[in-house]
Design an enzyme around this catalytic site. Structure first.
Site, PDB file in Angstrom:
ATOM      1  N   ALA A  45       0.816  -1.216   0.000  1.00  0.00           N
ATOM      2  CA  ALA A  45       0.000   0.000   0.000  1.00  0.00           C
ATOM      3  C   ALA A  45       0.852   1.269   0.000  1.00  0.00           C
ATOM      4  O   ALA A  45       0.482   2.263  -0.609  1.00  0.00           O
ATOM      5  CB  ALA A  45      -0.936  -0.015   1.197  1.00  0.00           C
ATOM      6  N   CYS A  46       1.992   1.230   0.655  1.00  0.00           N
ATOM      7  CA  CYS A  46       2.807   2.444   0.764  1.00  0.00           C
ATOM      8  C   CYS A  46       3.664   2.697  -0.475  1.00  0.00           C
ATOM      9  O   CYS A  46       4.251   3.767  -0.597  1.00  0.00           O
ATOM     10  CB  CYS A  46       3.669   2.398   2.016  1.00  0.00           C
ATOM     11  SG  CYS A  46       4.688   0.945   2.160  1.00  0.00           S
ATOM     12  N   THR A  47       3.757   1.747  -1.397  1.00  0.00           N
ATOM     13  CA  THR A  47       4.603   1.954  -2.587  1.00  0.00           C
ATOM     14  C   THR A  47       3.867   1.667  -3.891  1.00  0.00           C
ATOM     15  O   THR A  47       4.499   1.479  -4.922  1.00  0.00           O
ATOM     16  CB  THR A  47       5.856   1.056  -2.533  1.00  0.00           C
ATOM     17  OG1 THR A  47       5.428  -0.310  -2.528  1.00  0.00           O
ATOM     18  CG2 THR A  47       6.712   1.354  -1.328  1.00  0.00           C
TER      19      THR A  47
END
Length: 112
Positions: A45-47
């Site tokens: 989700a963060c990348t």
């Protein structure tokens, strides 16, 4: 989807997130699901804005090709079983369409 498995430990895992590893590259499936409003990703989700294989999957021991052949789904308490069933059916439909397309493309290129 034949040749698909769940990545990671089946017991010790985040309960709302599932990552599937398939024999096929998943970019086409992700794009088609996005057109239907089904949100999923090939990365963490963060990348997910970077066109790279998931560093989380690579750290879990998956190869770069395996990471590109993975797709991640996250769920919330607001999702219903009916929504999940609908998504599963759409995944199967799209996978079968893409599989036929890939088989046709492979046979056409081998005839050249």
């Amino acid at each position: 989807m034949p040749g698909t498995e769940i990545s990671g430990d089946r017991e010790r895992r985040v309960s709302n997130t599932t990552n599937l590893l398939s024999e096929a590259q998943m970019a086409g499936l992700v794009a088609r699901l996005d057109q239907l409003g089904i949100r999923c990703s090939q990365s963490s989700a963060c990348t997910n804005q970077y066109p790279e294989p998931s560093y989380v999957l690579r750290a879990m021991g998956l190869s770069e090709d395996e990471a590109y052949s993975s797709i991640r789904f996250s769920f919330s308490e607001l999702n219903t079983i009916e929504e999940v069933d609908w998504v599963v059916n759409k995944i199967a439909d799209i996978y079968n369409i893409l599989r036929k397309f890939n088989l046709n493309s492979t046979s056409a290129s081998s005839q050249r």
